[in-house]
Write an enzyme that holds these catalytic residues in place. Structure first.
Site, mmCIF file in Angstrom:
data_model
loop_
_atom_site.group_PDB
_atom_site.id
_atom_site.type_symbol
_atom_site.label_atom_id
_atom_site.label_comp_id
_atom_site.label_asym_id
_atom_site.label_seq_id
_atom_site.Cartn_x
_atom_site.Cartn_y
_atom_site.Cartn_z
ATOM 1 N N GLN A 537 0.822 -1.212 0.000
ATOM 2 C CA GLN A 537 0.000 0.000 0.000
ATOM 3 C C GLN A 537 0.856 1.263 0.000
ATOM 4 O O GLN A 537 0.477 2.276 -0.575
ATOM 5 C CB GLN A 537 -0.910 0.011 1.239
ATOM 6 C CG GLN A 537 -1.943 -1.096 1.265
ATOM 7 C CD GLN A 537 -2.747 -1.071 2.547
ATOM 8 O OE1 GLN A 537 -3.021 -0.010 3.108
ATOM 9 N NE2 GLN A 537 -3.122 -2.247 3.026
ATOM 10 N N CYS A 538 1.998 1.221 0.652
ATOM 11 C CA CYS A 538 2.886 2.389 0.698
ATOM 12 C C CYS A 538 3.845 2.366 -0.491
ATOM 13 O O CYS A 538 4.136 1.305 -1.049
ATOM 14 C CB CYS A 538 3.696 2.393 1.994
ATOM 15 S SG CYS A 538 2.680 2.525 3.476
#
Length: 681
Positions: A537-538
């Site tokens: 996600q990052c």
């Protein structure tokens, strides 16, 4: 009658801070490496004069400036040197002599008679240390070294003369622009008193003349300018040698009364031929504050406006580029270009800082995130204190920090979420999404350049669409773990511009045919945050990647703005299987700052960049004609369809059919395969 040598009150220079600010501006923007002399002007006043001041301010550089009210003009020259060594090494006596000879040339011609202000000549030798805001300077007021004037008696006040009222009435008829040097004609026998211009002088009537001048001295001695006045009269009219001459120093008090004006009776018994200029010596260098012969230095760091100092310092490196390296660099277009940044994270902060370095002043940031504890070490506009506060939004905090860095920057941050395809919006959020869409559209239309710097693929779709719809320059930057992509989107402007020239071994794509970020995809953006672990996600990258990509993004924009075709500039790429001739090899057309690629793809693992260029994709889900047409016709209704399901874009552009044909799976029956026993083992 007792006689004594007439003394003169020397000039005192008074330089306004605005003078140095204007000098710095001219040096950076116009003179650059030239140290040629520049004509300037000064002014002085004889109204409630203090000292014997000659003033200079920013108007001194105006070619046709007028002195302030109740003031008179002085004619000057400035010699601003490039280095302190040149300033120190210059032959000061020769410079004074050269300027003095100009004064003598005016005296010996008719120029002074028609423009007496030429008698009030001065010049400045200076060096501007623009990096430290320090200015070294030395004023001089050249005057020929002539025989002394002998004063007959003491100076007499105008009010003490028997006919002073008539004299005052006559002097009141002088127009303001003729009060610097004039003649007061007084014939007691004929009872005539009148003020005349200097050009009407008749040497046969010298006994009736008072040679008047605006006297900025507050002392019993006349101002230094009377010395040049007397030298001119005695040179121009040799019959005046040995005769008593009356000089009237016109002085006004605060109530504009002439009572304090003084009259001096002087005589010069020795002749001096000023036509023999080679033999004439000159005086006039101003003493410094210690009363010695030497220059002065003023530091403007504390006295100038801090914001203006910051602006000058910010632009120093940029303006120095124009001196030698890039004389044609257009800094004005940079300062006027308005940039909109989608994303205020690692890329957004780095891009914003680089924009400030290039002199961009209008920067707006859009982001909905808060400053977290992991942000400050990678995102250079935030601090640990911002994270501790817990409620500081990235967009507004970044805008504030940019103004802290450069107070003249106009920065704004808007906190909002960017609607994305495939991210369903419920009824409870529909009204807020409508407001966000209106604000985003408004900001896109109000800016010239859009930067795509968000941390997901689908969040770049809406700004890509709006950039194409509103014909904006779009710069995109995306990161991998050790890779990056920086590209400019193709222009959607109707006019094609000039086609790029064909070069052997290189393929040319005109600016209006270049693809966007989504043109290489054959699928609509989905929800990249769904069913992903934290590291997925990052944006997990090597720390240096974001800074490299951000720098390339800003440099690409600057190069684009300096190109005569701007976003319509063509891009070139090498054609496989074709060899360039030695004559054409490497001759990629360059703009002011070098070549202008479509995209830059780099890898840190091997420290390599490649410069591919791609054409627009007719079925692009962001910039193709069907998508732009649907947005134009349906507006927000079209957008909400895409937010509901990304498949809508695939159906609209025909990608769904393309994917179906390209992804057919052929089923085989096991009986159709001849499997041996060895294989089974």
């Amino acid at each position: 009658m007792s006689e004594s040598i007439l003394q003169f009150a020397p000039w005192e220079s008074f330089v306004s801070p605005t003078f140095w600010h204007k000098l710095a501006e001219l040096k950076l923007d116009h003179d650059r490496l030239s140290d040629a002399q520049r004509s300037i002007s000064g002014h002085y006043t004889n109204r409630k004069a203090t000292g014997c001041l000659l003033e200079a301010d920013y108007t001194s550089f105006n070619s046709s400036g007028q002195p302030p009210k109740f003031s008179h003009a002085a004619v000057g020259t400035i010699y601003n040197k490039n280095t302190i060594e040149e300033f120190k090494a210059l032959d000061k006596l020769t410079l004074l002599s050269d300027e003095g000879k100009k004064l003598l040339a005016d005296m010996c011609s008719d120029r002074v008679a028609s423009d007496p202000s030429l008698l009030t000549r001065f010049f400045v030798l200076s060096f501007a240390d623009l990096k430290c805001h320090s200015y070294y300077y030395w004023f001089a007021f050249p005057c020929p070294l002539t025989p002394t004037l002998k004063l007959q008696g003491a100076g007499t006040r105008l009010k003490d003369l028997s006919n002073s009222s008539k004299y005052v009435e006559a002097l009141q008829t002088l127009p303001p622009d003729a009060q610097n040097f004039f003649i007061l004609y007084a014939n007691d026998q004929e009872d005539v008193v009148e003020a005349r211009s200097l050009s009407s002088l008749d040497e046969k009537e010298v006994e009736h003349y008072y040679f008047g001048f605006a006297d900025p001295s507050e002392y019993e001695h006349p101002a230094w300018l009377m010395r040049n006045y007397a030298a001119f009269l005695l040179q121009r009219y040799p019959s005046f040698i040995g005769k008593s001459l009356r000089f009237l120093g016109l002085r006004y008090n605060q109530q504009m009364q002439m009572d304090d004006s003084l009259i001096w009776n002087v005589v010069q018994t020795e002749a001096c031929d000023l036509n023999e200029t080679e033999d004439v010596k000159f005086v006039g260098w101003e003493l410094n504050k210690n009363g010695k012969m030497g220059p002065r230095m003023v530091c403007m760091r504390d006295s100038m406006d801090p914001a203006k100092l910051a602006e000058n310092s910010v632009n120093l490196n940029l303006k120095l580029m124009k001196w030698r390296l890039v004389p044609d660099l257009n800094l004005e277009i940079i300062s006027q270009t308005k940039c909109l940044l989608f994303g205020a994270g690692t890329l957004g902060c780095a891009v914003a800082r680089n924009l400030l370095s290039w002199g961009f002043k209008h920067i707006t940031l859009l982001d909905n995130g808060k400053v977290g504890f992991s942000n400050p070490v990678r995102q250079n506009l935030y601090t640990h204190a911002d994270a501790v506060a817990g409620n500081r939004m990235k967009a507004t905090t970044a805008a504030l920090r940019l103004r802290d860095i450069n107070p003249s920057a106009e920065t704004v941050g808007h906190v909002l979420e960017i609607p994305m395809p495939g991210h369903t919006i419920g009824e409870s959020l529909r009204a807020q999404t409508e407001q966000n869409l209106l604000l985003i559209e408004q900001q896109v239309q109000a800016h010239d350049v859009i930067f795509l710097l968000t941390d997901s693929r689908e969040s770049r779709w809406l700004p890509t669409l709006l950039g194409a719809a509103y014909e904006k320059i779009v710069i995109n930057s995306a990161l991998g773990f050790d890779s990056y992509l920086v590209m400019r989107h193709g222009s959607s402007r109707d006019e094609a511009g000039d086609s790029g020239r064909e070069i052997v071994g290189l393929k040319c794509i005109n600016g209006n045919q270049l693809g966007c970020y989504f043109c290489n995809d054959v699928t609509a953006p989905g929800n990249s945050l769904k069913d992903r672990t934290l590291d997925q996600q990052c944006t997990v990258t090597r720390p240096g990647v974001s800074n490299i990509a951000a720098s390339y993004a800003v440099e690409l924009l600057v190069a684009l703005l300096q190109h005569p075709q701007r976003e319509l500039a063509p891009a070139y790429y090498a054609q496989t299987g074709r060899q360039q001739s030695s004559e054409d090899s490497g001759k990629v057309p360059e703009g002011l700052l070098g070549i202008l690629p479509h995209s830059v793809r780099g890898m840190l693992c091997n420290y390599e960049n490649i410069l591919p260029a791609t054409q627009k994709f007719a079925q692009c889900i962001a910039c193709s004609a069907p998508v732009l047409g649907a947005f134009k016709n349906e507006g927000h209704a079209f957008l909400f369809k895409t937010f509901e399901t990304a498949k809508y874009l695939e159906d609209l552009t025909g990608i769904s059919e393309f994917k179906r044909l390209n992804s057919e799976i052929i089923d085989f029956d096991d009986a159709e395969f001849d499997i041996s026993e060895d294989d089974e083992d």
